[in-house]
Design a protein around this motif. Structure first.
Motif, PDB file in Angstrom:
ATOM      1  N   LEU A   3       0.756  -1.207  -0.083  1.00 22.20           N
ATOM      2  CA  LEU A   3      -0.140  -0.101  -0.100  1.00 22.20           C
ATOM      3  C   LEU A   3       1.050   1.171   0.041  1.00 22.20           C
ATOM      4  CD1 LEU A   3      -2.570  -1.167   2.559  1.00 22.20           C
ATOM      5  CD2 LEU A   3      -2.830  -0.828   0.076  1.00 22.20           C
ATOM      6  N   LYS A   4       0.536   2.192  -0.894  1.00 19.97           N
ATOM      7  CA  LYS A   4       1.362   3.265  -1.093  1.00 19.97           C
ATOM      8  C   LYS A   4       0.480   4.529  -0.736  1.00 19.97           C
ATOM      9  CE  LYS A   4       4.288   5.783  -4.178  1.00 19.97           C
ATOM     10  NZ  LYS A   4       4.592   6.098  -5.584  1.00 19.97           N
ATOM     11  N   PRO A   5       0.777   5.363   0.473  1.00 19.26           N
ATOM     12  CA  PRO A   5       0.119   6.665   0.812  1.00 19.26           C
ATOM     13  C   PRO A   5       0.396   7.502  -0.661  1.00 19.26           C
ATOM     14  CG  PRO A   5       1.451   5.789   2.535  1.00 19.26           C
ATOM     15  CD  PRO A   5       1.815   5.119   1.567  1.00 19.26           C
ATOM     16  N   ARG A   6      -0.894   8.177  -0.764  1.00 20.84           N
ATOM     17  CA  ARG A   6      -0.783   8.958  -2.014  1.00 20.84           C
ATOM     18  C   ARG A   6      -1.186  10.439  -1.749  1.00 20.84           C
ATOM     19  NH1 ARG A   6      -0.203   5.396  -6.859  1.00 20.84           N
ATOM     20  NH2 ARG A   6      -0.587   3.239  -5.990  1.00 20.84           N
ATOM     21  N   LYS A   7      -0.850  11.601  -2.384  1.00 24.36           N
ATOM     22  CA  LYS A   7      -1.204  12.953  -2.007  1.00 24.36           C
ATOM     23  C   LYS A   7      -2.063  13.230  -3.416  1.00 24.36           C
ATOM     24  CE  LYS A   7       0.232  17.623  -1.869  1.00 24.36           C
ATOM     25  NZ  LYS A   7       1.408  18.458  -1.795  1.00 24.36           N
ATOM     26  N   PHE A   8      -3.394  13.712  -3.263  1.00 25.19           N
ATOM     27  CA  PHE A   8      -4.142  14.069  -4.261  1.00 25.19           C
ATOM     28  C   PHE A   8      -4.918  15.684  -3.956  1.00 25.19           C
ATOM     29  CE2 PHE A   8      -6.409  11.306  -1.191  1.00 25.19           C
ATOM     30  CZ  PHE A   8      -7.717  11.713  -0.922  1.00 25.19           C
ATOM     31  N   LEU A   9      -5.646  15.884  -4.698  1.00 27.25           N
ATOM     32  CA  LEU A   9      -6.391  17.226  -4.631  1.00 27.25           C
ATOM     33  C   LEU A   9      -7.767  16.987  -4.477  1.00 27.25           C
ATOM     34  CD1 LEU A   9      -4.512  19.693  -7.021  1.00 27.25           C
ATOM     35  CD2 LEU A   9      -4.225  19.443  -4.375  1.00 27.25           C
ATOM     36  N   LYS A  10      -8.396  17.246  -3.405  1.00 29.47           N
ATOM     37  CA  LYS A  10      -9.752  17.352  -3.253  1.00 29.47           C
ATOM     38  C   LYS A  10     -10.516  18.449  -3.197  1.00 29.47           C
ATOM     39  CE  LYS A  10     -13.075  15.377   0.173  1.00 29.47           C
ATOM     40  NZ  LYS A  10     -13.188  14.676   1.462  1.00 29.47           N
ATOM     41  N   THR A  11     -11.557  18.637  -3.848  1.00 31.12           N
ATOM     42  CA  THR A  11     -12.549  19.831  -4.395  1.00 31.12           C
ATOM     43  C   THR A  11     -13.323  19.716  -2.899  1.00 31.12           C
ATOM     44  OG1 THR A  11     -12.255  19.404  -6.572  1.00 31.12           O
ATOM     45  CG2 THR A  11     -13.947  21.041  -5.748  1.00 31.12           C
ATOM     46  N   VAL A  12     -13.359  21.022  -2.308  1.00 27.02           N
ATOM     47  CA  VAL A  12     -14.086  21.471  -1.273  1.00 27.02           C
ATOM     48  C   VAL A  12     -15.529  22.064  -2.203  1.00 27.02           C
ATOM     49  CG1 VAL A  12     -14.764  22.878   0.593  1.00 27.02           C
ATOM     50  CG2 VAL A  12     -12.302  22.111   0.089  1.00 27.02           C
ATOM     51  N   PRO A  13     -16.590  21.105  -1.768  1.00 28.81           N
ATOM     52  CA  PRO A  13     -17.887  21.371  -2.467  1.00 28.81           C
ATOM     53  C   PRO A  13     -18.489  22.934  -2.221  1.00 28.81           C
ATOM     54  CG  PRO A  13     -18.072  19.239  -1.275  1.00 28.81           C
ATOM     55  CD  PRO A  13     -16.834  20.033  -0.954  1.00 28.81           C
ATOM     56  N   GLN A  18      -9.532  23.676  -4.332  1.00 27.42           N
ATOM     57  CA  GLN A  18      -8.927  22.341  -4.246  1.00 27.42           C
ATOM     58  C   GLN A  18      -7.933  22.384  -3.123  1.00 27.42           C
ATOM     59  OE1 GLN A  18      -7.477  21.163  -8.160  1.00 27.42           O
ATOM     60  NE2 GLN A  18      -9.326  19.833  -8.366  1.00 27.42           N
ATOM     61  N   VAL A  19      -8.250  21.409  -2.164  1.00 26.82           N
ATOM     62  CA  VAL A  19      -6.915  21.235  -1.263  1.00 26.82           C
ATOM     63  C   VAL A  19      -6.433  19.742  -1.288  1.00 26.82           C
ATOM     64  CG1 VAL A  19      -8.439  22.737   0.209  1.00 26.82           C
ATOM     65  CG2 VAL A  19      -8.822  20.371   0.278  1.00 26.82           C
ATOM     66  N   PRO A  20      -5.095  19.824  -0.713  1.00 28.73           N
ATOM     67  CA  PRO A  20      -4.329  18.493  -0.799  1.00 28.73           C
ATOM     68  C   PRO A  20      -4.867  17.702   0.244  1.00 28.73           C
ATOM     69  CG  PRO A  20      -2.851  20.421  -0.035  1.00 28.73           C
ATOM     70  CD  PRO A  20      -4.124  21.055  -0.482  1.00 28.73           C
ATOM     71  N   GLU A  21      -5.003  16.501   0.120  1.00 34.44           N
ATOM     72  CA  GLU A  21      -5.026  15.477   0.895  1.00 34.44           C
ATOM     73  C   GLU A  21      -4.495  14.286   0.757  1.00 34.44           C
ATOM     74  OE1 GLU A  21      -9.087  14.125   2.074  1.00 34.44           O
ATOM     75  OE2 GLU A  21      -9.834  15.930   2.486  1.00 34.44           O
ATOM     76  N   TYR A  22      -4.221  13.275   1.621  1.00 35.70           N
ATOM     77  CA  TYR A  22      -3.483  12.232   1.667  1.00 35.70           C
ATOM     78  C   TYR A  22      -4.343  11.092   2.059  1.00 35.70           C
ATOM     79  CZ  TYR A  22       0.599  15.288   1.818  1.00 35.70           C
ATOM     80  OH  TYR A  22       1.484  16.268   1.635  1.00 35.70           O
ATOM     81  N   GLY A  23      -3.995   9.967   1.369  1.00 35.62           N
ATOM     82  CA  GLY A  23      -4.884   8.792   1.376  1.00 35.62           C
ATOM     83  C   GLY A  23      -4.438   7.571   0.802  1.00 35.62           C
ATOM     84  N   LEU A  24      -5.060   6.436   0.521  1.00 35.42           N
ATOM     85  CA  LEU A  24      -5.029   5.339   0.128  1.00 35.42           C
ATOM     86  C   LEU A  24      -5.930   5.182  -1.278  1.00 35.42           C
ATOM     87  CD1 LEU A  24      -4.419   3.201   3.055  1.00 35.42           C
ATOM     88  CD2 LEU A  24      -2.631   3.836   1.849  1.00 35.42           C
ATOM     89  N   ILE A  25      -5.183   4.258  -1.990  1.00 31.39           N
ATOM     90  CA  ILE A  25      -6.540   3.964  -3.349  1.00 31.39           C
ATOM     91  C   ILE A  25      -7.404   2.906  -2.732  1.00 31.39           C
ATOM     92  CG2 ILE A  25      -6.705   3.223  -5.501  1.00 31.39           C
ATOM     93  CD1 ILE A  25      -5.338   6.077  -5.145  1.00 31.39           C
ATOM     94  N   ALA A  26      -8.435   2.949  -2.862  1.00 32.99           N
ATOM     95  CA  ALA A  26      -9.490   1.929  -2.516  1.00 32.99           C
ATOM     96  C   ALA A  26      -9.154   0.674  -3.077  1.00 32.99           C
ATOM     97  CB  ALA A  26     -10.860   2.601  -2.294  1.00 32.99           C
ATOM     98  N   GLN A  27      -9.278   0.661  -4.293  1.00 31.79           N
ATOM     99  CA  GLN A  27      -9.032  -0.536  -5.075  1.00 31.79           C
ATOM    100  C   GLN A  27      -7.628  -1.542  -4.570  1.00 31.79           C
ATOM    101  OE1 GLN A  27      -9.853   2.326  -6.132  1.00 31.79           O
ATOM    102  NE2 GLN A  27     -11.550   2.101  -7.733  1.00 31.79           N
ATOM    103  N   GLU A  28      -6.423  -0.629  -4.259  1.00 34.21           N
ATOM    104  CA  GLU A  28      -5.361  -1.393  -3.685  1.00 34.21           C
ATOM    105  C   GLU A  28      -5.607  -2.052  -2.238  1.00 34.21           C
ATOM    106  OE1 GLU A  28      -2.210   1.755  -3.855  1.00 34.21           O
ATOM    107  OE2 GLU A  28      -2.358   1.676  -6.053  1.00 34.21           O
ATOM    108  N   VAL A  29      -6.401  -1.347  -1.421  1.00 36.46           N
ATOM    109  CA  VAL A  29      -6.749  -1.750  -0.050  1.00 36.46           C
ATOM    110  C   VAL A  29      -7.527  -2.773  -0.347  1.00 36.46           C
ATOM    111  CG1 VAL A  29      -7.792  -1.236   2.142  1.00 36.46           C
ATOM    112  CG2 VAL A  29      -6.288   0.486   0.819  1.00 36.46           C
ATOM    113  N   GLU A  30      -8.671  -2.841  -1.395  1.00 36.94           N
ATOM    114  CA  GLU A  30      -9.507  -3.895  -1.342  1.00 36.94           C
ATOM    115  C   GLU A  30      -8.842  -5.014  -1.723  1.00 36.94           C
ATOM    116  OE1 GLU A  30     -13.768  -3.996  -3.379  1.00 36.94           O
ATOM    117  OE2 GLU A  30     -12.210  -3.425  -5.022  1.00 36.94           O
TER     118      GLU A  30
END
Length: 83
Positions: A3-13, A18-30
């Motif tokens: 599993l590799k933590p990733r940085k991505f941009l999330k859009t605030v509704p 767009q703000v940076p967030e860190y997380g995992l890819i759901a398909q990789e966790v699955e």
């Protein structure tokens, strides 16, 4: 486990900003059998993660690592003392 933590941009509704967030890819966790329980599909059909479900497993892994570090530190001390 790859599993590799990733940085991505999330859009605030509310603002569209767009703000940076860190997380995992759901398909990789699955793909990790022991962690698949932490994934879900939202109303739009997008996969996501229940990160709180992973907290307990993270704590257990940290405890295992701390125990391993203590054991290795004790071995180093014993070797340095000529045991």
């Amino acid at each position: 486990m790859k599993l590799k933590p990733r940085k991505f941009l999330k859009t605030v509704p509310a603002s569209g900003k767009q703000v940076p967030e860190y997380g995992l890819i759901a398909q990789e966790v699955e793909a990790v059998e022991e962690l698949a329980f932490a994934t879900h599909v939202n109303d739009e059909g997008l996969k996501g993660l229940h990160y709180r479900s992973l907290d307990t497993l993270t704590l257990a892994a940290l405890q295992d690592l701390a125990r391993a570090v203590r054991n290795l530190a004790e071995r180093v001390v014993a070797l340095e003392n000529g045991a």
